[in-house]
Enzyme design. Structure first.
Site, PDB file in Angstrom:
ATOM      1  N   HIS A 102      -5.677   2.502  -4.028  1.00  0.00           N
ATOM      2  CA  HIS A 102      -5.761   2.744  -2.580  1.00  0.00           C
ATOM      3  C   HIS A 102      -6.474   4.068  -2.310  1.00  0.00           C
ATOM      4  O   HIS A 102      -6.860   4.333  -1.177  1.00  0.00           O
ATOM      5  CB  HIS A 102      -4.339   2.752  -2.013  1.00  0.00           C
ATOM      6  CG  HIS A 102      -4.236   2.645  -0.529  1.00  0.00           C
ATOM      7  ND1 HIS A 102      -5.077   1.874   0.244  1.00  0.00           N
ATOM      8  CD2 HIS A 102      -3.351   3.214   0.346  1.00  0.00           C
ATOM      9  CE1 HIS A 102      -4.713   1.987   1.523  1.00  0.00           C
ATOM     10  NE2 HIS A 102      -3.683   2.794   1.612  1.00  0.00           N
ATOM     11  N   HIS A 156       3.805  -2.317   2.960  1.00  0.00           N
ATOM     12  CA  HIS A 156       3.761  -0.962   2.406  1.00  0.00           C
ATOM     13  C   HIS A 156       5.023  -0.683   1.586  1.00  0.00           C
ATOM     14  O   HIS A 156       6.123  -1.054   2.005  1.00  0.00           O
ATOM     15  CB  HIS A 156       3.658   0.077   3.527  1.00  0.00           C
ATOM     16  CG  HIS A 156       2.364   0.003   4.283  1.00  0.00           C
ATOM     17  ND1 HIS A 156       2.131  -0.937   5.254  1.00  0.00           N
ATOM     18  CD2 HIS A 156       1.231   0.740   4.180  1.00  0.00           C
ATOM     19  CE1 HIS A 156       0.897  -0.777   5.733  1.00  0.00           C
ATOM     20  NE2 HIS A 156       0.331   0.223   5.103  1.00  0.00           N
ATOM     21  N   ASP A 191       0.825  -1.209   0.000  1.00  0.00           N
ATOM     22  CA  ASP A 191       0.000   0.000   0.000  1.00  0.00           C
ATOM     23  C   ASP A 191       0.864   1.266   0.000  1.00  0.00           C
ATOM     24  O   ASP A 191       2.003   1.263   0.476  1.00  0.00           O
ATOM     25  CB  ASP A 191      -0.871   0.054   1.265  1.00  0.00           C
ATOM     26  CG  ASP A 191      -1.975  -0.995   1.264  1.00  0.00           C
ATOM     27  OD1 ASP A 191      -2.024  -1.815   0.323  1.00  0.00           O
ATOM     28  OD2 ASP A 191      -2.777  -0.993   2.210  1.00  0.00           O
ATOM     29  N   ASP A 192       0.256   2.350  -0.470  1.00  0.00           N
ATOM     30  CA  ASP A 192       0.752   3.736  -0.322  1.00  0.00           C
ATOM     31  C   ASP A 192       1.808   4.172  -1.345  1.00  0.00           C
ATOM     32  O   ASP A 192       2.199   5.331  -1.350  1.00  0.00           O
ATOM     33  CB  ASP A 192       1.306   4.025   1.092  1.00  0.00           C
ATOM     34  CG  ASP A 192       0.249   3.845   2.189  1.00  0.00           C
ATOM     35  OD1 ASP A 192      -0.933   3.741   1.848  1.00  0.00           O
ATOM     36  OD2 ASP A 192       0.637   3.825   3.365  1.00  0.00           O
TER      37      ASP A 192
END
Ligand SMILES: [Zn+2]
Length: 255
Positions: A91, A186, A40-41
């Site tokens: 996301h 992440h 993620d991110d």
């Protein structure tokens, strides 16, 4: 009536509106010995390269849930992720807590984010991971109406936790590894520029963490593949997942 009482009532009303059929993808039902790493991110400098290198060393694929704030700043990195054979999901436009937004704002965040990502990829986007894992029944529905499935996880690596040691992260990520586990990692750190919470980034070696986790998975006979690849020979397991950190509950009730 106290504020706490009001908040409890509001939370109960949200849960009562959530029938069992309203699920988010949490793992994969499969006979294949596979796990699904997710990131993620990102994409972001250094971190994305660290995880791409570890994935390549293990001939693994993964699903990257990208933030459009990160994609705009690092467009070339998105192309590198795709060129390496990985899958891309959304996301968000940014890292705000969806249940704190109005319906119009949440719809904008999800549908504009999807359109912008699909333009960048030239491919349809199937998966959406809510920032912080926070979603209400309403935001879950908006994700569905936008033509995506909400994806959460069944295991985490604690790579967002500044208080964990690397050994604890490896232990956490591998404690319940099983076929079909969706693991949360992440390759970015959402901050104020992404309209995220101002939380400190842990100082960790993301290559080493992923390399150690994938070595342990391999020792248990488990290969790592993207969600889309896992579902070619499996089916989704869903569970209701409605969540909002208590710190943000008041904002969600006020809106
Ligand atoms: Zn995030």
């Amino acid at each position: 009536m106290t504020l706490v009482h009001d908040l409890k009532l509001a939370a109960m009303r949200v849960l009562e509106k959530a029938p069992d059929a309203i699920g988010s993808v949490s793992s994969v039902r499969t006979d294949e010995a596979i796990i699904v790493p997710t990131f993620d991110d990102g994409p972001t400098p250094r971190r994305t390269h660290d995880v791409l290198r570890a994935l390549a060393d293990h001939e693994a694929t993964a699903t990257f849930f990208v933030l459009m704030t990160s994609v705009r700043a690092n467009r070339g990195l998105l192309d590198e992720v795709v060129a390496a054979g990985h899958e891309v999901g959304l996301h968000g436009m940014d890292h705000r807590h969806l249940p704190t937004l109005s319906r119009a704002e949440a719809t904008e965040m999800i549908t504009r984010g999807k359109a912008e990502l699909e333009d960048a990829l030239g491919l349809p986007v199937r998966w959406f991971r809510p920032p912080h894992g926070d979603q209400s029944v309403e935001t879950w529905r908006i994700i569905r109406e936008a033509g995506m499935e909400s994806v959460i996880w069944s295991g985490t690596s604690w790579d967002w936790n500044p208080d964990a040691t690397q050994d604890e992260r490896v232990a956490k990520a591998t404690a319940n590894l099983d076929r079909g586990t969706i693991l949360l990692f992440h390759d970015g750190h959402a901050g104020p520029a992404d309209l995220g919470d101002p939380v400190p980034e842990p100082d960790l070696d993301r290559y080493e963490l992923l390399d150690r986790v994938l070595r342990i998975a391999q020792a248990r006979g488990l290969r790592a593949v993207s969600l889309g690849r896992a579902l070619e020979r499996g089916s989704v397991v869903t569970r209701p997942h409605f969540n909002l950190h208590p710190k943000h509950l008041a904002a969600a009730v006020r809106r």
